[in-house]
Design a protein around this motif. Sequence first.
Motif, PDB file in Angstrom:
ATOM      1  N   GLY A   1      46.888  31.938  37.155  1.00  0.00           N
ATOM      2  CA  GLY A   1      48.181  31.103  36.899  1.00  0.00           C
ATOM      3  C   GLY A   1      49.372  31.625  37.554  1.00  0.00           C
ATOM      4  O   GLY A   1      48.968  32.436  38.293  1.00  0.00           O
ATOM      5  N   THR A   2      50.471  31.066  37.174  1.00  0.00           N
ATOM      6  CA  THR A   2      51.646  31.423  37.950  1.00  0.00           C
ATOM      7  C   THR A   2      52.806  32.127  36.951  1.00  0.00           C
ATOM      8  O   THR A   2      53.612  32.709  37.404  1.00  0.00           O
ATOM      9  CB  THR A   2      52.405  30.263  38.478  1.00  0.00           C
ATOM     10  N   GLU A   3      52.312  32.158  35.866  1.00  0.00           N
ATOM     11  CA  GLU A   3      53.351  32.388  34.512  1.00  0.00           C
ATOM     12  C   GLU A   3      52.896  34.020  34.341  1.00  0.00           C
ATOM     13  O   GLU A   3      52.066  34.679  34.732  1.00  0.00           O
ATOM     14  CB  GLU A   3      53.180  31.736  33.353  1.00  0.00           C
ATOM     15  N   TYR A   4      53.975  34.755  33.603  1.00  0.00           N
ATOM     16  CA  TYR A   4      53.848  36.241  33.537  1.00  0.00           C
ATOM     17  C   TYR A   4      52.742  36.155  32.588  1.00  0.00           C
ATOM     18  O   TYR A   4      52.329  35.481  31.528  1.00  0.00           O
ATOM     19  CB  TYR A   4      55.132  36.692  32.632  1.00  0.00           C
ATOM     20  N   GLY A   5      51.878  37.056  32.712  1.00  0.00           N
ATOM     21  CA  GLY A   5      50.614  37.493  31.974  1.00  0.00           C
ATOM     22  C   GLY A   5      49.461  36.876  32.705  1.00  0.00           C
ATOM     23  O   GLY A   5      48.417  37.053  32.310  1.00  0.00           O
ATOM     24  N   ASP A   6      49.549  35.908  33.678  1.00  0.00           N
ATOM     25  CA  ASP A   6      48.512  35.181  34.473  1.00  0.00           C
ATOM     26  C   ASP A   6      48.332  36.192  35.738  1.00  0.00           C
ATOM     27  O   ASP A   6      49.011  37.153  35.972  1.00  0.00           O
ATOM     28  CB  ASP A   6      49.026  34.059  34.924  1.00  0.00           C
ATOM     29  N   ILE A   7      47.301  35.830  36.428  1.00  0.00           N
ATOM     30  CA  ILE A   7      46.825  36.423  37.597  1.00  0.00           C
ATOM     31  C   ILE A   7      46.944  35.477  38.863  1.00  0.00           C
ATOM     32  O   ILE A   7      46.614  34.360  38.883  1.00  0.00           O
ATOM     33  CB  ILE A   7      45.384  36.893  37.558  1.00  0.00           C
ATOM     34  N   LEU A   8      47.668  35.914  39.976  1.00  0.00           N
ATOM     35  CA  LEU A   8      47.922  35.319  41.176  1.00  0.00           C
ATOM     36  C   LEU A   8      46.419  35.368  42.106  1.00  0.00           C
ATOM     37  O   LEU A   8      46.134  34.282  42.344  1.00  0.00           O
ATOM     38  CB  LEU A   8      49.239  35.694  41.769  1.00  0.00           C
ATOM     39  N   SER A   9      45.861  36.285  42.060  1.00  0.00           N
ATOM     40  CA  SER A   9      44.608  36.622  43.034  1.00  0.00           C
ATOM     41  C   SER A   9      44.069  37.845  42.704  1.00  0.00           C
ATOM     42  O   SER A   9      44.757  38.674  42.223  1.00  0.00           O
ATOM     43  CB  SER A   9      45.195  36.736  44.535  1.00  0.00           C
ATOM     44  N   VAL A  10      42.679  37.606  42.916  1.00  0.00           N
ATOM     45  CA  VAL A  10      41.960  38.945  42.754  1.00  0.00           C
ATOM     46  C   VAL A  10      41.028  39.117  44.051  1.00  0.00           C
ATOM     47  O   VAL A  10      40.561  38.133  44.309  1.00  0.00           O
ATOM     48  CB  VAL A  10      40.897  38.912  41.326  1.00  0.00           C
ATOM     49  N   GLU A  11      41.251  40.398  44.420  1.00  0.00           N
ATOM     50  CA  GLU A  11      40.297  40.641  45.653  1.00  0.00           C
ATOM     51  C   GLU A  11      39.496  41.810  45.510  1.00  0.00           C
ATOM     52  O   GLU A  11      39.909  42.695  44.969  1.00  0.00           O
ATOM     53  CB  GLU A  11      41.235  40.914  46.853  1.00  0.00           C
ATOM     54  N   ARG A  12      38.279  41.630  45.833  1.00  0.00           N
ATOM     55  CA  ARG A  12      37.393  42.896  45.858  1.00  0.00           C
ATOM     56  C   ARG A  12      37.585  43.809  46.963  1.00  0.00           C
ATOM     57  O   ARG A  12      37.661  43.533  47.882  1.00  0.00           O
ATOM     58  CB  ARG A  12      35.888  42.149  46.015  1.00  0.00           C
ATOM     59  N   LEU A  13      37.582  45.201  46.819  1.00  0.00           N
ATOM     60  CA  LEU A  13      37.973  46.152  47.835  1.00  0.00           C
ATOM     61  C   LEU A  13      36.535  46.427  48.295  1.00  0.00           C
ATOM     62  O   LEU A  13      35.374  46.136  47.697  1.00  0.00           O
ATOM     63  CB  LEU A  13      38.367  47.432  47.022  1.00  0.00           C
ATOM     64  N   ASP A  14      36.570  47.019  49.453  1.00  0.00           N
ATOM     65  CA  ASP A  14      35.216  47.094  50.271  1.00  0.00           C
ATOM     66  C   ASP A  14      34.549  48.269  49.857  1.00  0.00           C
ATOM     67  O   ASP A  14      34.975  49.489  50.181  1.00  0.00           O
ATOM     68  CB  ASP A  14      35.833  47.380  51.822  1.00  0.00           C
ATOM     69  N   PRO A  15      33.296  48.191  49.328  1.00  0.00           N
ATOM     70  CA  PRO A  15      32.650  49.363  48.742  1.00  0.00           C
ATOM     71  C   PRO A  15      32.042  50.052  50.219  1.00  0.00           C
ATOM     72  O   PRO A  15      31.670  51.326  50.030  1.00  0.00           O
ATOM     73  CB  PRO A  15      31.328  48.821  48.188  1.00  0.00           C
ATOM     74  N   PHE A  16      31.943  49.408  51.287  1.00  0.00           N
ATOM     75  CA  PHE A  16      31.457  50.190  52.447  1.00  0.00           C
ATOM     76  C   PHE A  16      32.581  51.258  53.016  1.00  0.00           C
ATOM     77  O   PHE A  16      32.118  51.984  53.711  1.00  0.00           O
ATOM     78  CB  PHE A  16      31.090  49.465  53.556  1.00  0.00           C
ATOM     79  N   ARG A  17      33.956  50.963  52.656  1.00  0.00           N
ATOM     80  CA  ARG A  17      34.790  52.062  52.740  1.00  0.00           C
ATOM     81  C   ARG A  17      35.161  53.013  51.799  1.00  0.00           C
ATOM     82  O   ARG A  17      36.103  53.440  51.522  1.00  0.00           O
ATOM     83  CB  ARG A  17      36.153  51.317  53.280  1.00  0.00           C
ATOM     84  N   GLN A  18      34.036  53.065  50.552  1.00  0.00           N
ATOM     85  CA  GLN A  18      34.202  53.840  49.477  1.00  0.00           C
ATOM     86  C   GLN A  18      35.237  53.427  48.697  1.00  0.00           C
ATOM     87  O   GLN A  18      35.937  54.385  48.020  1.00  0.00           O
ATOM     88  CB  GLN A  18      34.091  55.216  49.693  1.00  0.00           C
ATOM     89  N   GLU A  19      35.634  52.240  48.403  1.00  0.00           N
ATOM     90  CA  GLU A  19      36.698  51.910  47.683  1.00  0.00           C
ATOM     91  C   GLU A  19      35.903  50.778  46.583  1.00  0.00           C
ATOM     92  O   GLU A  19      35.545  49.656  46.804  1.00  0.00           O
ATOM     93  CB  GLU A  19      37.732  50.813  48.360  1.00  0.00           C
ATOM     94  N   TRP A  20      35.849  51.203  45.379  1.00  0.00           N
ATOM     95  CA  TRP A  20      35.208  50.544  44.443  1.00  0.00           C
ATOM     96  C   TRP A  20      36.212  50.015  43.240  1.00  0.00           C
ATOM     97  O   TRP A  20      36.750  50.822  42.384  1.00  0.00           O
ATOM     98  CB  TRP A  20      34.015  51.696  43.728  1.00  0.00           C
TER      99      TRP A  20
END
Length: 61
Positions: free
Chosen positions: A19-38
């Motif tokens: 959502g766009t209000e306080y307490g909501d999430i604008l976006s979620v992106e997965r980090l790259d496990p091949f760069r050892q970012e879990w």
Amino acid sequence: MNRIELRTIIHNALNTKVGTEYGDILSVERLDPFRQEWGLRVTAPDPMGEPRVFRVIITEG
């Protein structure tokens, strides 16, 4: 449960709170496990409405 499975569960749960209000999430992106970012990169608005970026890191303890 491995880190990729846990990351997918958290990603799906955060996506239900989009959502766009306080307490909501604008976006979620997965980090790259091949760069050892879990984890995830989460963008959410602060109380003033400005977007903030958070890194949710998943480690084994």
